[in-house]
Design a protein around this motif. Structure first.
Motif, mmCIF file in Angstrom:
data_model
loop_
_atom_site.group_PDB
_atom_site.id
_atom_site.type_symbol
_atom_site.label_atom_id
_atom_site.label_comp_id
_atom_site.label_asym_id
_atom_site.label_seq_id
_atom_site.Cartn_x
_atom_site.Cartn_y
_atom_site.Cartn_z
ATOM 1 N N LEU A 169 4.457 3.615 10.302
ATOM 2 C CA LEU A 169 4.404 3.047 11.649
ATOM 3 C C LEU A 169 5.532 2.033 11.794
ATOM 4 O O LEU A 169 5.397 0.882 11.370
ATOM 5 N N LEU A 170 6.663 2.470 12.354
ATOM 6 C CA LEU A 170 7.789 1.551 12.550
ATOM 7 C C LEU A 170 7.481 0.620 13.719
ATOM 8 O O LEU A 170 6.714 0.976 14.619
ATOM 9 N N MET A 194 10.160 -3.734 11.311
ATOM 10 C CA MET A 194 11.457 -3.382 11.888
ATOM 11 C C MET A 194 11.415 -1.951 12.469
ATOM 12 O O MET A 194 10.559 -1.156 12.092
ATOM 13 N N PRO A 195 12.376 -1.617 13.316
ATOM 14 C CA PRO A 195 12.391 -0.247 13.863
ATOM 15 C C PRO A 195 12.945 0.777 12.867
ATOM 16 O O PRO A 195 13.099 1.944 13.201
ATOM 17 N N TYR A 196 13.289 0.321 11.660
ATOM 18 C CA TYR A 196 13.766 1.220 10.601
ATOM 19 C C TYR A 196 13.106 0.793 9.304
ATOM 20 O O TYR A 196 12.660 -0.352 9.154
ATOM 21 N N SER A 197 13.070 1.729 8.335
ATOM 22 C CA SER A 197 12.444 1.393 7.055
ATOM 23 C C SER A 197 13.399 0.583 6.199
ATOM 24 O O SER A 197 14.621 0.763 6.274
ATOM 25 N N SER A 198 12.839 -0.288 5.365
ATOM 26 C CA SER A 198 13.700 -1.040 4.448
ATOM 27 C C SER A 198 13.759 -0.351 3.090
ATOM 28 O O SER A 198 14.285 -0.906 2.126
ATOM 29 N N GLY A 199 13.225 0.878 3.011
ATOM 30 C CA GLY A 199 13.281 1.631 1.751
ATOM 31 C C GLY A 199 14.281 2.769 1.826
ATOM 32 O O GLY A 199 14.780 3.115 2.898
#
Ligand SMILES: Cc1cc2nc3c(=O)[nH]c(=O)nc-3n(C[C@H](O)[C@H](O)[C@H](O)COP(=O)(O)OP(=O)(O)OC[C@H]3O[C@@H](n4cnc5c(N)ncnc54)[C@H](O)[C@@H]3O)c2cc1C
Length: 422
Positions: A213-214, A191-196
């Motif tokens: 690396l998004l 994804m273009p954003y982190s899921s953390g």
């Protein structure tokens, strides 16, 4: 058949918090059933700090946090049975629930309970569910399995590491592997954003110079018997890999941190309605599922980012299970569904009966994308129940809204939760 007021399935933080609050609410005949050899659930392998700031006002490790609750369970003389796996939950004609278990002491047997609390946690999405090309060489682990091997078994799993998925467990393992002497080449995130959580990106990646690396993913796994490397490529806005950007990262270890799946096999088999957005049970304001007297809480209900929220939610489930088991009078009143719109992916609960609501009702949800300068709006018809401005909302951080009981009185239409430009 042995009869209980409440059977709690799972002895992780959710199950223990539910048991403690059920006992405080007056239920006496409770048992926690846990398939593992110890109480504590996943927290036993989370040896890093950062737990308990909300609940205890201090920073604890996972095992320390779990131990605080295990101490409460023991101090309150709440019985628990370890190495006891629940195989089945089924409603009985008398309103009680049959709970089939297997354990070295009991063998296979059926117990009965007035109320059941489902607190079975979740598991990780495995490689098979990700569809990455390549053989099945050794050296590919889910991040949680690697966490268990490194932190609990003392196993050295590899020297050159790539991590796919920027969920919190992956971020924490990036730091852990670095501290264990390995080199983490990159964390790739589709994804273009982190899921953390932001704090984990800063403390686990930025502080150690590990690149995130998004909009990148692993498109090939090299090596037949032993992992030799992975190919990472950038993806376009439709998440399709851009072949020209493919780059080989030689490595002996690939960790997968690509999401958690609530362990709801028992729930589905019992005939409880499942919310396809969360893969957890559909619950009302009391955290009660579609089967009366069966409650759900913690990661089995929906994946949480902070264990403190798990404990708080599970305490409510335990208290409500106690009220049910002790025969508290229930209002027969209208229930309103909660509908989601514009940016809101799901809510827990999915319905509210104002007549049965506590002084404060929690509505928890996640957004489906990154939103800046928005207002979260909760409305029933033209009645606005909550409006809260947010500078930024991200999918990795669960939102917790509170609605006062008096606000819910007199509503006559379903409730809608959505985002609006602020
Ligand atoms: C691999 C992994 C690593 C994590 N690491 C972190 C972290 O580093 N930091 C963080 O904040 N959060 C972390 N989390 C999130 C963490 O799981 C939650 O905050 C919290 O532990 C959830 O509590 P729970 O009680 O709902 O689930 P769990 O802690 O998973 O406990 C569920 C318990 O139910 C038991 N159980 C399941 N099915 C049955 C059955 N049929 N019969 C009997 N017992 C059963 C399991 O053995 C387990 O002990 C992690 C989660 C996972 C999956």
């Amino acid at each position: 058949m042995e009869n209980f007021d409440i059977i709690i399935i799972g002895g992780g933080p959710a199950g223990m918090a539910a048991a403690v609050s059920a006992k405080k609410a007056g239920a006496e005949n409770i048992v926690i059933l846990e398939r593992d050899k110890v109480l504590g659930g996943i927290l036993n392998q989370c040896i890093h700090g950062g737990f308990g700031l909300h609940t205890f006002g201090e920073e604890l490790t996972g095992p320390e946090y779990a131990e605080r609750y295990a101490d409460m369970v023991r101090d309150m003389d709440i019985p628990y049975e370890l190495e006891t796996m629940v195989l089945d939950v089924a409603p009985k004609p008398d309103g009680c629930k049959a709970v089939t278990v297997i354990s070295p002491t009991r063998g296979v047997c059926e117990l009965s309970a007035k109320a059941v609390v489902l607190a079975m946690g979740c598991r990780e999405r495995p490689r098979g569910a990700l569809g990455i090309a390549g053989f099945r060489p050794k050296g590919v682990y889910t991040a949680g399995t690697a966490q268990k091997l490194v932190n609990l078994e003392g196993v050295h799993i590899g020297r050159e590491v790539v991590i796919l998925g920027s969920g919190d467990i992956g971020l924490i393992m990036a730091r852990r592997m670095t501290l264990e002497g390995a080199h983490v080449a990159a964390v790739a995130e589709l994804m273009p954003y982190s899921s953390g959580l932001k704090r984990n990106i800063v403390q686990c990646l930025d502080d150690y110079g590990i690149p995130l690396l998004l909009s990148h993913t692993v498109i090939d796994i090299k090596g037949k018997d032993k992992l030799e490397g992975v190919v990472i490529a950038q993806v376009d806005e439709n998440r399709v890999p851009i072949k020209e950007t493919a780059k080989l990262y030689p490595c002996d270890t690939l960790l997968l941190s690509c999401g958690l799946i609530p362990e709801n096999e028992l729930t589905s088999a019992a005939g409880i309605r499942i919310d396809r957005r969360t893969n957890g049970a559909m619950v009302n304001e009391s955290l009660e599922t579609s089967i009366e007297g069966v409650f759900s809480c913690g990661n089995v209900l929906h994946v949480h980012d902070l264990v403190d929220f798990v404990s708080e939610e599970s305490a409510r489930a335990g208290e409500n299970a106690a009220k049910y088991a002790l025969g508290a009078k229930r209002e027969k009143c209208e229930s309103f569904d909660i509908e989601t719109g514009n940016g809101v992916r799901y809510t827990v609960p999915v319905s509210i009966s104002p007549g049965n609501a506590d002084e404060l009702t929690h509505i928890r949800f996640r957004v489906g994308d990154v939103y800046k300068n928005v207002s979260v709006v909760v409305k029933s018809g033209e009645t606005e129940l909550v409006r809260r401005k947010s500078r930024i909302l991200v999918p990795s951080e669960m939102v917790d809204l509170l609605i006062k009981k008096d606000k819910l009185q007199g509503i006559s239409e379903n409730i809608k939760v959505y985002l609006e430009e602020a």
